[in-house]
Design a protein around this motif. Sequence first.
Motif, mmCIF file in Angstrom:
data_model
loop_
_atom_site.group_PDB
_atom_site.id
_atom_site.type_symbol
_atom_site.label_atom_id
_atom_site.label_comp_id
_atom_site.label_asym_id
_atom_site.label_seq_id
_atom_site.Cartn_x
_atom_site.Cartn_y
_atom_site.Cartn_z
ATOM 1 N N ALA A 158 0.833 -1.210 0.000
ATOM 2 C CA ALA A 158 0.000 0.000 0.000
ATOM 3 C C ALA A 158 0.862 1.253 0.000
ATOM 4 O O ALA A 158 0.478 2.282 -0.544
ATOM 5 N N GLY A 159 2.033 1.150 0.608
ATOM 6 C CA GLY A 159 2.875 2.336 0.725
ATOM 7 C C GLY A 159 3.905 2.467 -0.379
ATOM 8 O O GLY A 159 4.693 3.416 -0.364
ATOM 9 N N ALA A 160 3.909 1.565 -1.341
ATOM 10 C CA ALA A 160 4.970 1.570 -2.354
ATOM 11 C C ALA A 160 5.051 2.911 -3.079
ATOM 12 O O ALA A 160 4.030 3.474 -3.474
ATOM 13 N N ARG A 161 6.229 3.417 -3.186
ATOM 14 C CA ARG A 161 6.552 4.700 -3.833
ATOM 15 C C ARG A 161 5.777 5.879 -3.217
ATOM 16 O O ARG A 161 5.463 6.863 -3.880
ATOM 17 N N LYS A 162 5.493 5.716 -1.935
ATOM 18 C CA LYS A 162 4.865 6.830 -1.210
ATOM 19 C C LYS A 162 5.805 7.297 -0.099
ATOM 20 O O LYS A 162 6.320 6.463 0.653
ATOM 21 N N VAL A 163 5.993 8.603 -0.008
ATOM 22 C CA VAL A 163 6.743 9.151 1.117
ATOM 23 C C VAL A 163 5.803 10.070 1.899
ATOM 24 O O VAL A 163 5.134 10.931 1.309
ATOM 25 N N VAL A 164 5.745 9.866 3.203
ATOM 26 C CA VAL A 164 4.949 10.742 4.057
ATOM 27 C C VAL A 164 5.920 11.625 4.843
ATOM 28 O O VAL A 164 6.856 11.121 5.473
ATOM 29 N N VAL A 165 5.717 12.932 4.766
ATOM 30 C CA VAL A 165 6.568 13.886 5.478
ATOM 31 C C VAL A 165 5.745 14.482 6.621
ATOM 32 O O VAL A 165 4.634 14.980 6.398
ATOM 33 N N ILE A 166 6.290 14.437 7.822
ATOM 34 C CA ILE A 166 5.566 14.964 8.997
ATOM 35 C C ILE A 166 6.183 16.300 9.410
ATOM 36 O O ILE A 166 7.367 16.360 9.759
ATOM 37 N N ILE A 224 2.184 16.240 6.005
ATOM 38 C CA ILE A 224 1.137 16.355 7.035
ATOM 39 C C ILE A 224 1.556 17.386 8.088
ATOM 40 O O ILE A 224 2.629 17.268 8.687
ATOM 41 N N GLU A 225 0.710 18.397 8.251
ATOM 42 C CA GLU A 225 1.015 19.507 9.159
ATOM 43 C C GLU A 225 -0.263 19.860 9.931
ATOM 44 O O GLU A 225 -1.337 19.931 9.342
ATOM 45 N N ARG A 226 -0.111 20.131 11.229
ATOM 46 C CA ARG A 226 -1.319 20.387 12.040
ATOM 47 C C ARG A 226 -1.968 21.738 11.740
ATOM 48 O O ARG A 226 -3.171 21.899 11.909
#
Length: 421
Positions: free
Chosen positions: A32-40, A65-67
């Motif tokens: 599901a996460g392939a070639r996905k980067v999540v930046v917090i 993702i930012e609050r």
Amino acid sequence: MTMERRNFLKLLGAGAGVATLGLAGCATTNKAGARKVVVIGGGYGGTIAAKYLRMQDPSIEVTLIERNDHYVSCPFSNLYIGGLMPDLSSLTIKYDQLAANHGIKVVQAEVTGIDAKAHIVKTSAGDFPYEKCVVSPGIEFRTNEIKGYDDQIMPHAWKAGPQTVLLRKQLEAMKPGGTVVLSIPLAPYRCPPGPYERISMIAMYLKQNKPGSKIIVLDANPDIVSKKGLFLKGWKKHYQGIIDYRPAKKVTEVDNKNMTVLIEGIEEVKGDVINIIPPQKAGAIAHIAGLVGADGKWCPVRSFDFESRNHPDIHVIGDSSIAGAMPKSGYSANSEAKVCATNIVAMMNGRKMTEMSAINTCYSYLSAKEAVSVTGVYRVNASSQAIEAVPGSVGVSADLSETEAMYAESWIKNILVEMST
Ligand SMILES: Cc1cc2nc3c(=O)[nH]c(=O)nc-3n(C[C@H](O)[C@H](O)[C@H](O)COP(=O)(O)OP(=O)(O)OC[C@H]3O[C@@H](n4cnc5c(N)ncnc54)[C@H](O)[C@@H]3O)c2cc1C
């Protein structure tokens, strides 16, 4: 031979230190996460990491993702406190242009956890699977080390925004002849010269607006942490009799009612305005996600790509990370983000990783027109794998000068545009 096995072998050919340490990065990938980067975190580190990932490989899906729906820069916020800016609008960025220009998915949500095993970032807006995750959440305060601390009474103003406005309002409301108390925590903390710039800006404000007032500085450190000679020179030139600097004074308790701070539980100091900068640690999410090291404060990382020492495929940059000799600054976070993004893209494409080379410059204002700076270049020491300053590269500006202030102004304008477009 599987794709992952081929990537693994390519990394091995990438040159001594980098190759052998580069293996953990390609260990796991969920479908599901392939070639996905999540930046917090959409601050100095996170915006740049997201942008450089997309710029270098548009086939990677990047979610930032930012609050908050906006970000207020700490750099230059001391100038607002000193009365040199009418408001914080010139230090505030939004994310819409960054998202549109680079195809970054920006999600306004609170990150509540990271399932490192399943490769899922958990947020108030749902789950986000990833192949790689970049964490740049800034700092949290160790307020438990200051008994009675209440940031609405004694603001820290060490995260720019409402706290910064509150401190300025308190200064404006103070009677002439009043006393400001400012406390500095033991290093390491966000922005080593920042407190000394703030002292200068508050002293300038008092000199111009509150005759007879002074600022007492309670520094937990044994001496001025950064650019000592230049700060002392500037204080002598502009603020004689206004700044009372006291080293090795650690605030451990406050009395909000009597506007008093206690040093090591014994010595009392009273103020009309009290600016407590509490001791610090990595952003809360870094603690929740188990990214913090044995010191219980900061996140150990592999030096050339900032991969967490605790969890593979999670990279920690900016203030939260232990980046060797690099100071905790916006400029450092920007440099680290670029190195980290470049090597994540390399890993995801089975390419050689790049050696780390990063820069930091920190400007500080001493008066309305004069500033000073400190600069360094940082590399990974091949044998110790630690990030070190390149010998001879760290130096301070020759003097306080208007030219340095011009450089500083240009820097903040450029870096905020870089972060927001
Ligand atoms: C007064 C002051 C002056 C400074 N001056 C300078 C200077 O002149 N030059 C310089 O280089 N540096 C300066 N700095 C330091 C600089 O501000 C920091 O080093 C820099 O912001 C670090 O970047 P970061 O990405 O680690 O964290 P930040 O920029 O703080 O970004 C973190 C982001 O993550 C978000 N976040 C955190 N947790 C979550 C979560 N769970 N869910 C969603 N979002 C989350 C936050 O809302 C924030 O937007 C200064 C700092 C201060 C306080």
